[in-house]
Design a protein around this motif. Sequence first.
Motif, PDB file in Angstrom:
ATOM      1  N   MET A   1       6.251   2.372   1.244  1.00 57.78           N
ATOM      2  CA  MET A   1       7.120   2.151  -0.384  1.00 57.78           C
ATOM      3  C   MET A   1       8.126   1.725  -0.123  1.00 57.78           C
ATOM      4  O   MET A   1       9.633   1.986   0.186  1.00 57.78           O
ATOM      5  CB  MET A   1       7.108   4.279   0.380  1.00 57.78           C
TER       6      MET A   1
ATOM      7  N   ARG B   1      10.389   3.722  -7.775  1.00 55.18           N
ATOM      8  CA  ARG B   1       9.766   3.760  -7.287  1.00 55.18           C
ATOM      9  C   ARG B   1       8.643   3.379  -7.519  1.00 55.18           C
ATOM     10  O   ARG B   1       7.718   3.100  -8.530  1.00 55.18           O
ATOM     11  CB  ARG B   1       9.989   5.353  -6.516  1.00 55.18           C
TER      12      ARG B   1
ATOM     13  N   ASP C   1       0.641  -1.087  -0.047  1.00 50.82           N
ATOM     14  CA  ASP C   1       0.197  -0.193  -0.430  1.00 50.82           C
ATOM     15  C   ASP C   1       1.094   1.093   0.615  1.00 50.82           C
ATOM     16  O   ASP C   1       1.327   1.505   1.271  1.00 50.82           O
ATOM     17  CB  ASP C   1      -1.157  -0.245   1.307  1.00 50.82           C
ATOM     18  N   PRO C   2       1.006   1.632  -1.015  1.00 49.72           N
ATOM     19  CA  PRO C   2       2.027   3.310  -1.614  1.00 49.72           C
ATOM     20  C   PRO C   2       0.982   4.378  -0.086  1.00 49.72           C
ATOM     21  O   PRO C   2       2.144   4.703  -0.494  1.00 49.72           O
ATOM     22  CB  PRO C   2       2.111   3.615  -2.549  1.00 49.72           C
ATOM     23  N   ARG C   3       1.003   3.895   0.746  1.00 51.24           N
ATOM     24  CA  ARG C   3       0.195   5.328   1.163  1.00 51.24           C
ATOM     25  C   ARG C   3       0.503   4.771   2.551  1.00 51.24           C
ATOM     26  O   ARG C   3       0.513   6.488   2.924  1.00 51.24           O
ATOM     27  CB  ARG C   3      -2.018   5.461   0.993  1.00 51.24           C
ATOM     28  N   LYS C   4       0.961   4.481   2.680  1.00 53.01           N
ATOM     29  CA  LYS C   4       1.568   3.954   3.823  1.00 53.01           C
ATOM     30  C   LYS C   4       3.389   4.024   3.972  1.00 53.01           C
ATOM     31  O   LYS C   4       3.458   3.643   2.967  1.00 53.01           O
ATOM     32  CB  LYS C   4       1.542   2.278   4.434  1.00 53.01           C
ATOM     33  N   SER C   5       3.866   5.106   4.492  1.00 53.30           N
ATOM     34  CA  SER C   5       5.190   5.157   4.815  1.00 53.30           C
ATOM     35  C   SER C   5       5.901   4.158   4.610  1.00 53.30           C
ATOM     36  O   SER C   5       6.751   3.836   4.015  1.00 53.30           O
ATOM     37  CB  SER C   5       6.119   6.097   5.353  1.00 53.30           C
TER      38      SER C   5
ATOM     39  N   ARG D   1      11.126   1.559  -2.999  1.00 53.85           N
ATOM     40  CA  ARG D   1      12.056   2.546  -3.903  1.00 53.85           C
ATOM     41  C   ARG D   1      13.240   2.478  -3.898  1.00 53.85           C
ATOM     42  O   ARG D   1      13.539   2.009  -2.990  1.00 53.85           O
ATOM     43  CB  ARG D   1      11.618   3.583  -3.478  1.00 53.85           C
TER      44      ARG D   1
ATOM     45  N   ASP E   1       4.708   3.121  -7.404  1.00 53.11           N
ATOM     46  CA  ASP E   1       3.420   4.501  -8.263  1.00 53.11           C
ATOM     47  C   ASP E   1       1.973   4.619  -7.015  1.00 53.11           C
ATOM     48  O   ASP E   1       2.196   3.059  -6.385  1.00 53.11           O
ATOM     49  CB  ASP E   1       3.103   4.307  -9.587  1.00 53.11           C
ATOM     50  N   SER E   2       1.195   5.015  -7.441  1.00 53.71           N
ATOM     51  CA  SER E   2       0.321   5.171  -6.537  1.00 53.71           C
ATOM     52  C   SER E   2      -0.665   3.601  -6.818  1.00 53.71           C
ATOM     53  O   SER E   2      -1.315   3.571  -5.655  1.00 53.71           O
ATOM     54  CB  SER E   2      -0.935   5.929  -6.953  1.00 53.71           C
ATOM     55  N   SER E   3      -0.439   2.721  -7.704  1.00 58.76           N
ATOM     56  CA  SER E   3      -1.511   1.624  -7.813  1.00 58.76           C
ATOM     57  C   SER E   3      -0.394   0.190  -7.415  1.00 58.76           C
ATOM     58  O   SER E   3      -1.162  -0.284  -7.610  1.00 58.76           O
ATOM     59  CB  SER E   3      -1.860   1.785  -9.715  1.00 58.76           C
TER      60      SER E   3
END
Length: 227
Positions: free
Chosen positions: A57, A163, A50-54, A59, A165-167
């Motif tokens: 992420m 990195r 879940d990229p919304r969670k730091s 990358r 992406d949001s999906s």
Amino acid sequence: MSTSRRARENAAAIDPTEVFELQGAMKAIKGLRPAKFDETVEVVARLGVDPRKSDQMVRGAVSLPHGLGKEVRIIVFAEGDAAEASKAAGALEVGSEELAARVEGGWTDFDIVIAHPSMMRYVGKLGRVLGPQGKMPSPKSGTVTPNVAEATAEFLAGKIEFRVDSSGNVHVPVGKLSFSAEQLAENARTFLDFIVSVRPSSAKGTYLRTVSVSSTMGPGLKVAFAH
């Protein structure tokens, strides 16, 4: 929008339900009717994060054994000896406050930004310009480093940044269609192995959900990747 005859022929040549092993997928891509330029071959990995969670992420940066087969334009934020060494290593432009002003004014004709930590007082203000293009330097990707000349040389030799992406997808180039299937497969395997190695501890369930490969103008091929 109508598709070209070449695109229709290539789509018809691939069974959309078939799942390839990595080198077989690269051989299949090279067997398609090519465009009139040396297409880039890309890998897309869909991750179970879940990229919304730091803390999820994903990358970083990884060096590909066979490079990318293309010119990479790098700008470096540095001063003094570090600036001179970066220029000698092949950086397109090297500077500090004046280079930041140029970028802030809209100049983005480059691929990668590398910055000495002391230059982040200038680079930190460029997030609005560099962020949406995925060019904002980061310690995690190896683009904020005191060893700017070494980093410049590595990225020119084929190191790539990535990195999620949001999906939850990561898209990266792994070479040119003119590469051999073996070279493309080795580059892709190096990237995928690295993606697996940086799995966030907070990611639950299936991590590497799907993998596909394609050329710039070609259809996507599904890949089974053991890890």
